[in-house]
Design a protein around this motif. Structure first.
Motif, PDB file in Angstrom:
ATOM      1  N   GLU A  54       0.850  -1.196   0.000  1.00 44.91           N
ATOM      2  CA  GLU A  54       0.000   0.000   0.000  1.00 44.91           C
ATOM      3  C   GLU A  54       0.883   1.243   0.000  1.00 44.91           C
ATOM      4  N   PHE A  55       0.363   2.305  -0.583  1.00 39.64           N
ATOM      5  CA  PHE A  55       1.106   3.560  -0.652  1.00 39.64           C
ATOM      6  C   PHE A  55       0.127   4.709  -0.495  1.00 39.64           C
ATOM      7  N   GLN A  56       0.662   5.843  -0.186  1.00 43.62           N
ATOM      8  CA  GLN A  56      -0.154   7.046  -0.009  1.00 43.62           C
ATOM      9  C   GLN A  56      -0.458   7.652  -1.379  1.00 43.62           C
ATOM     10  N   ILE A  57      -1.739   7.854  -1.669  1.00 40.94           N
ATOM     11  CA  ILE A  57      -2.112   8.507  -2.929  1.00 40.94           C
ATOM     12  C   ILE A  57      -1.767   9.992  -2.799  1.00 40.94           C
ATOM     13  N   PRO A  58      -0.973  10.510  -3.722  1.00 35.93           N
ATOM     14  CA  PRO A  58      -0.565  11.922  -3.632  1.00 35.93           C
ATOM     15  C   PRO A  58      -1.758  12.879  -3.565  1.00 35.93           C
ATOM     16  N   GLN A  59      -1.587  13.923  -2.780  1.00 33.74           N
ATOM     17  CA  GLN A  59      -2.636  14.921  -2.567  1.00 33.74           C
ATOM     18  C   GLN A  59      -3.109  15.561  -3.868  1.00 33.74           C
ATOM     19  N   ILE A  60      -2.239  15.637  -4.854  1.00 33.70           N
ATOM     20  CA  ILE A  60      -2.602  16.314  -6.108  1.00 33.70           C
ATOM     21  C   ILE A  60      -3.742  15.597  -6.830  1.00 33.70           C
ATOM     22  N   PHE A  61      -3.915  14.299  -6.583  1.00 29.07           N
ATOM     23  CA  PHE A  61      -5.038  13.584  -7.202  1.00 29.07           C
ATOM     24  C   PHE A  61      -6.373  14.077  -6.654  1.00 29.07           C
ATOM     25  N   TRP A  62      -6.395  14.525  -5.386  1.00 27.82           N
ATOM     26  CA  TRP A  62      -7.603  15.142  -4.839  1.00 27.82           C
ATOM     27  C   TRP A  62      -7.899  16.453  -5.577  1.00 27.82           C
ATOM     28  N   TYR A  63      -6.867  17.256  -5.756  1.00 22.89           N
ATOM     29  CA  TYR A  63      -7.042  18.540  -6.442  1.00 22.89           C
ATOM     30  C   TYR A  63      -7.468  18.341  -7.900  1.00 22.89           C
ATOM     31  N   SER A  64      -6.872  17.349  -8.546  1.00 26.52           N
ATOM     32  CA  SER A  64      -7.232  17.107  -9.949  1.00 26.52           C
ATOM     33  C   SER A  64      -8.689  16.654 -10.069  1.00 26.52           C
ATOM     34  N   THR A  65      -9.171  15.949  -9.046  1.00 33.92           N
ATOM     35  CA  THR A  65     -10.577  15.531  -9.045  1.00 33.92           C
ATOM     36  C   THR A  65     -11.488  16.755  -8.988  1.00 33.92           C
ATOM     37  N   LEU A 105      -4.868  16.771 -16.761  1.00 33.45           N
ATOM     38  CA  LEU A 105      -3.817  15.885 -17.275  1.00 33.45           C
ATOM     39  C   LEU A 105      -2.447  16.242 -16.698  1.00 33.45           C
ATOM     40  N   VAL A 106      -2.147  17.528 -16.610  1.00 32.12           N
ATOM     41  CA  VAL A 106      -0.865  17.960 -16.039  1.00 32.12           C
ATOM     42  C   VAL A 106      -0.790  17.519 -14.576  1.00 32.12           C
ATOM     43  N   MET A 107      -1.884  17.672 -13.851  1.00 37.00           N
ATOM     44  CA  MET A 107      -1.908  17.282 -12.447  1.00 37.00           C
ATOM     45  C   MET A 107      -1.735  15.767 -12.287  1.00 37.00           C
ATOM     46  N   GLN A 108      -2.285  15.007 -13.207  1.00 34.06           N
ATOM     47  CA  GLN A 108      -2.092  13.555 -13.167  1.00 34.06           C
ATOM     48  C   GLN A 108      -0.610  13.216 -13.353  1.00 34.06           C
ATOM     49  N   PHE A 109       0.023  13.899 -14.289  1.00 39.38           N
ATOM     50  CA  PHE A 109       1.451  13.675 -14.516  1.00 39.38           C
ATOM     51  C   PHE A 109       2.257  14.035 -13.264  1.00 39.38           C
ATOM     52  N   LEU A 110       1.922  15.157 -12.637  1.00 41.72           N
ATOM     53  CA  LEU A 110       2.599  15.555 -11.398  1.00 41.72           C
ATOM     54  C   LEU A 110       2.348  14.534 -10.287  1.00 41.72           C
ATOM     55  N   GLY A 111       1.153  13.958 -10.285  1.00 42.28           N
ATOM     56  CA  GLY A 111       0.842  12.893  -9.331  1.00 42.28           C
ATOM     57  C   GLY A 111       1.719  11.674  -9.553  1.00 42.28           C
ATOM     58  N   TRP A 112       1.980  11.363 -10.826  1.00 44.24           N
ATOM     59  CA  TRP A 112       2.885  10.246 -11.131  1.00 44.24           C
ATOM     60  C   TRP A 112       4.286  10.543 -10.597  1.00 44.24           C
ATOM     61  N   LYS A 113       4.725  11.791 -10.754  1.00 44.40           N
ATOM     62  CA  LYS A 113       6.048  12.166 -10.229  1.00 44.40           C
ATOM     63  C   LYS A 113       6.099  11.986  -8.713  1.00 44.40           C
ATOM     64  N   ASP A 114       5.008  12.334  -8.048  1.00 44.68           N
ATOM     65  CA  ASP A 114       4.944  12.128  -6.599  1.00 44.68           C
ATOM     66  C   ASP A 114       5.006  10.639  -6.253  1.00 44.68           C
ATOM     67  N   LEU A 115       4.373   9.811  -7.066  1.00 48.40           N
ATOM     68  CA  LEU A 115       4.430   8.366  -6.832  1.00 48.40           C
ATOM     69  C   LEU A 115       5.858   7.848  -6.971  1.00 48.40           C
ATOM     70  N   VAL A 116       6.552   8.327  -7.996  1.00 45.43           N
ATOM     71  CA  VAL A 116       7.947   7.914  -8.194  1.00 45.43           C
ATOM     72  C   VAL A 116       8.784   8.345  -6.990  1.00 45.43           C
ATOM     73  N   ALA A 117       8.515   9.523  -6.453  1.00 42.28           N
ATOM     74  CA  ALA A 117       9.238   9.992  -5.264  1.00 42.28           C
ATOM     75  C   ALA A 117       8.988   9.079  -4.065  1.00 42.28           C
ATOM     76  N   GLN A 118       7.842   8.379  -4.053  1.00 41.65           N
ATOM     77  CA  GLN A 118       7.525   7.421  -2.990  1.00 41.65           C
ATOM     78  C   GLN A 118       8.050   6.018  -3.318  1.00 41.65           C
ATOM     79  N   ASN A 119       8.776   5.906  -4.437  1.00 43.44           N
ATOM     80  CA  ASN A 119       9.267   4.611  -4.926  1.00 43.44           C
ATOM     81  C   ASN A 119       8.137   3.684  -5.362  1.00 43.44           C
TER      82      ASN A 119
END
Length: 194
Positions: A54-65, A105-119
């Motif tokens: 399990e991992f923390q869903i980045p906060q930006i996904f809330w904002y993108s919603t 779409l940009v926010m989704q991409f930034l969310g992916w970057k946050d996921l990578v930062a979480q490994n």
């Protein structure tokens, strides 16, 4: 004899007809629903097998919603403007919808970057892989929605979208609202089944 034919004509059953382009849209929507139903089913089955990080869903996904929900409001505003032949508002509302769709779409991409930062990577643990697949598939469908928006915007610029010709804006609005509902479903699903 003429009276008999007249009676037969009057008694002819009504046929149900649907605009072919709207029929195609609904067929496409059903196909997308089946795609995501199969993916969410696969997610649940794979999750039950174990080896699930399990991992923390980045906060930006809330904002993108929130951004996508607001874009749906703007799309509905465009539809209402078209029904009232308010062409300036129609163009503004479609433009706002497009900009918010791009922001999503940009926010989704930034969310992916946050996921990578979480490994959390596309390859590795299935939980991360599914998250990337869900967001990528939705993003691809959102890009098709942006293309439909562009076609509708061009039609609006040419004054082909108006109170007596609402087909394009109806198709665009229906598809955009569907994409919004689909994202909310996916997001809630991913929050609940982490």
């Amino acid at each position: 004899m003429a009276e008999v034919e007249k009676i037969r004509i009057e008694e002819a059953p009504e046929t149900l007809a649907m605009d072919p382009k709207k029929f195609i849209l609904w067929g496409f929507i059903v196909t997308i629903i089946m795609l995501f139903a199969s993916q969410t089913s696969a997610y649940l089955v794979r999750r039950a097998e174990g080896n699930w990080v399990e991992f923390q869903i980045p906060q930006i996904f809330w904002y993108s919603t929130v951004v996508l929900v607001v874009s749906s409001v703007a799309m509905h505003w465009a539809y209402i403007a078209a029904k009232k032949d308010n062409f300036n508002t129609l163009k503004i509302a479609i433009s706002i919808t497009f900009v918010l769709g791009m922001a999503f779409l940009v926010m989704q991409f930034l969310g992916w970057k946050d996921l990578v930062a979480q490994n959390v990577y596309f390859v590795g643990n299935p939980s991360g892989s599914f998250f990337y697949v869900f967001t990528l598939l939705h993003g691809i469908h959102l890009i098709t929605g942006l293309l439909v928006l562009c076609v509708t915007f061009i039609s609006a610029m040419r004054l082909k979208v108006h109170a007596k010709n609402l087909r394009r804006i109806e198709i665009c609005t229906t598809y955009w609202h569907f994409l919004d509902i689909l994202w909310i479903y996916l997001f809630v699903f991913l929050l609940y089944f982490r």
